[in-house]
Design a protein around this motif. Sequence first.
Motif, mmCIF file in Angstrom:
data_model
loop_
_atom_site.group_PDB
_atom_site.id
_atom_site.type_symbol
_atom_site.label_atom_id
_atom_site.label_comp_id
_atom_site.label_asym_id
_atom_site.label_seq_id
_atom_site.Cartn_x
_atom_site.Cartn_y
_atom_site.Cartn_z
ATOM 1 N N ARG A 1 -56.746 13.406 -54.912
ATOM 2 C CA ARG A 1 -56.689 12.148 -55.674
ATOM 3 C C ARG A 1 -55.676 11.194 -55.058
ATOM 4 N N ALA A 2 -54.550 11.755 -54.658
ATOM 5 C CA ALA A 2 -53.518 10.917 -54.042
ATOM 6 C C ALA A 2 -54.065 10.219 -52.802
ATOM 7 N N PHE A 3 -54.843 10.974 -52.023
ATOM 8 C CA PHE A 3 -55.412 10.368 -50.817
ATOM 9 C C PHE A 3 -56.384 9.245 -51.184
ATOM 10 N N LYS A 4 -57.133 9.491 -52.256
ATOM 11 C CA LYS A 4 -58.101 8.496 -52.706
ATOM 12 C C LYS A 4 -57.384 7.205 -53.119
ATOM 13 N N ARG B 1 -55.592 6.088 -41.939
ATOM 14 C CA ARG B 1 -55.160 6.246 -43.315
ATOM 15 C C ARG B 1 -54.754 7.706 -43.549
ATOM 16 N N LEU B 2 -55.550 8.635 -43.018
ATOM 17 C CA LEU B 2 -55.240 10.062 -43.187
ATOM 18 C C LEU B 2 -53.954 10.411 -42.449
ATOM 19 N N LYS B 3 -53.788 9.824 -41.283
ATOM 20 C CA LYS B 3 -52.596 10.113 -40.491
ATOM 21 C C LYS B 3 -51.345 9.649 -41.254
ATOM 22 N N ALA B 4 -51.431 8.423 -41.784
ATOM 23 C CA ALA B 4 -50.304 7.892 -42.551
ATOM 24 C C ALA B 4 -50.040 8.759 -43.774
ATOM 25 N N PHE B 5 -51.112 9.167 -44.434
ATOM 26 C CA PHE B 5 -50.991 10.009 -45.621
ATOM 27 C C PHE B 5 -50.310 11.330 -45.275
ATOM 28 N N GLU B 6 -50.706 11.897 -44.142
ATOM 29 C CA GLU B 6 -50.122 13.171 -43.722
ATOM 30 C C GLU B 6 -48.642 13.020 -43.402
ATOM 31 N N GLN B 7 -48.287 11.837 -42.897
ATOM 32 C CA GLN B 7 -46.885 11.635 -42.521
ATOM 33 C C GLN B 7 -46.012 11.255 -43.713
ATOM 34 N N VAL B 8 -46.585 10.506 -44.634
ATOM 35 C CA VAL B 8 -45.774 9.955 -45.721
ATOM 36 C C VAL B 8 -45.803 10.846 -46.967
ATOM 37 N N VAL B 9 -46.980 11.308 -47.325
ATOM 38 C CA VAL B 9 -47.128 11.993 -48.612
ATOM 39 C C VAL B 9 -47.087 13.514 -48.488
ATOM 40 N N LEU B 10 -47.801 14.059 -47.512
ATOM 41 C CA LEU B 10 -47.899 15.520 -47.440
ATOM 42 C C LEU B 10 -46.574 16.262 -47.220
ATOM 43 N N PRO B 11 -45.551 15.619 -46.628
ATOM 44 C CA PRO B 11 -44.267 16.334 -46.568
ATOM 45 C C PRO B 11 -43.749 16.724 -47.957
ATOM 46 N N PHE C 1 -40.546 26.916 -55.962
ATOM 47 C CA PHE C 1 -41.755 27.496 -55.372
ATOM 48 C C PHE C 1 -42.215 26.625 -54.207
ATOM 49 N N THR C 2 -42.393 27.234 -53.045
ATOM 50 C CA THR C 2 -42.920 26.451 -51.920
ATOM 51 C C THR C 2 -44.431 26.651 -51.834
ATOM 52 N N ALA C 3 -45.103 25.614 -51.370
ATOM 53 C CA ALA C 3 -46.570 25.634 -51.313
ATOM 54 C C ALA C 3 -47.046 26.720 -50.358
ATOM 55 N N PRO C 4 -47.978 27.560 -50.790
ATOM 56 C CA PRO C 4 -48.509 28.603 -49.905
ATOM 57 C C PRO C 4 -49.201 27.981 -48.695
ATOM 58 N N THR C 5 -49.096 28.661 -47.567
ATOM 59 C CA THR C 5 -49.691 28.153 -46.327
ATOM 60 C C THR C 5 -51.186 27.909 -46.477
ATOM 61 N N GLU C 6 -51.855 28.805 -47.187
ATOM 62 C CA GLU C 6 -53.322 28.657 -47.291
ATOM 63 C C GLU C 6 -53.683 27.407 -48.083
ATOM 64 N N LEU C 7 -52.826 27.059 -49.042
ATOM 65 C CA LEU C 7 -53.062 25.831 -49.820
ATOM 66 C C LEU C 7 -52.900 24.605 -48.924
ATOM 67 N N ARG C 8 -51.818 24.619 -48.166
ATOM 68 C CA ARG C 8 -51.545 23.515 -47.236
ATOM 69 C C ARG C 8 -52.732 23.321 -46.296
ATOM 70 N N ARG C 9 -53.218 24.443 -45.772
ATOM 71 C CA ARG C 9 -54.325 24.401 -44.830
ATOM 72 C C ARG C 9 -55.589 23.884 -45.515
ATOM 73 N N ALA C 10 -55.832 24.392 -46.719
ATOM 74 C CA ALA C 10 -57.051 24.005 -47.440
ATOM 75 C C ALA C 10 -57.058 22.504 -47.714
ATOM 76 N N ILE C 11 -55.902 21.984 -48.092
ATOM 77 C CA ILE C 11 -55.817 20.554 -48.406
ATOM 78 C C ILE C 11 -56.078 19.717 -47.161
ATOM 79 N N LYS C 12 -55.445 20.107 -46.051
ATOM 80 C CA LYS C 12 -55.636 19.343 -44.817
ATOM 81 C C LYS C 12 -57.094 19.381 -44.378
ATOM 82 N N ALA C 13 -57.690 20.567 -44.481
ATOM 83 C CA ALA C 13 -59.089 20.705 -44.065
ATOM 84 C C ALA C 13 -59.990 19.845 -44.951
#
Lengths: 177, 255
Positions: A45-48, A6-16, B57-69
């Motif tokens: 929240r989106a992930f949730k 689910r996280l992988k799909a989320f990272e591919q679809v939404v996080l871009p 505005f593009t998302a700061p790298t640290e934000l991107r990292r924080a979200i993924k973590a």
Amino acid sequence: MDDRERLKAFEQVVLPHLDAAYNLARWLAGNDHDAQDVTQEASLRAFKFFGSFRGENPRAWLLTIVRNTFYNWLQKNRPPEIAGELDDEALMVEDVSVNAEAINLRVADAETVQRAITGLPVEFREIVVLREMEGFSYKEIADLSDVPIGTVMSRLARARKQLQKALASEFQTGGAK
Amino acid sequence: MNCQQARPLVDFYADGELDAAGILELEKHIHDCPACALAWRNAQALKKSLKQDALFFTAPTELRRAIKAELRSQIETKPRWNFWNWNWLTTATTTVATACLALLLTLSLTRPSEEQRITQEIVSSNIRSLMADHILDVVSTDQHTVKPWFNGKLDFSPPVKDLAAQEFPLIGGRLDYIGGRSVAALIFHRNKHVVNLFIWPANGKDAKPATSASIQGYNVIHWSEANMAFWAVSDLNEKELMEFVQDYEAEGQLK
């Protein structure tokens, strides 16, 4: 689907679309710190709620959540800013009666435009970002912002009128190149 | 079409939201009406003003990292309430915790000390050098050739001595890799036997008298002196190897 998939799909679809999410949050909140808070909360929240994502436009889907997260945040943190409810009905009429003939607008530099957008009420900033920067249609904006399509049109017209006025006055005071 | 009708359509046109019939009518009106033509030009100028990369505005790298973590940590710690009942979960947790503790204890009790690890590495390196016939990078019985050879290859200067007089002639040297760092290896002979002497900085540890160990048929003796760690390894018996060590220590350091 397990959590990992689910996280992988989320990272591919939404996080871009994180840049779009942050951009909207940044224009709405007005500063980087709050924008980061809103974007982070919205992403979590989106992930949730990713389970309820049905393959529609993922950017619109994410921005809907960013927008809702932002207004919740605004209510908690800066209630005065939403106190002035927009009178959308009265607007339709006003916008049609044009009296800005004197303005002869040129393309303004980014700094000037940024000042002009910042001067708009929050609902107008929202619609300007969604229409001009994200390129959503009236219908998409109506769905995203949960308002009737007529409201989208009237807000957009009003926002533009304000922007034109602001930019025109910048030209007169020599604020633009 | 009059101006009252045309004006709101200007924005719809600019936004691509006007149908074909509307476009035709509006264009005709704009053609004949300077005021609405100006409104059209203004709409386009505004659109262009708003469509600048600098405004995005593009998302700061640290934000991107924080979200993924944060997302990662969420899926890793999320317990599965729905499927497991509490008793089961508690039992399972206790069992797993006990097992982990036991494993941790076993590991920490049986884990080789640093000394044991290095001894093993030294012996392995010694065996490798003999097997691969790559025992020497610099072949010379002259310490004045061997010592300068290490210059620029190591971040320290190993003390190189020749023990020919004590019947441990220096054969040469080579670069080696022990305990995660580059070290000097000096090679000595006694009869048909080879002695590998590894040298690296002792990193401020106190001088340490020689201690010996034996694994896989090799004897290993190590000591430290003058802020250098020395590890000698050979298939010589322990007594002879200890002789070598004593000779090496006794020999005045030559340049």
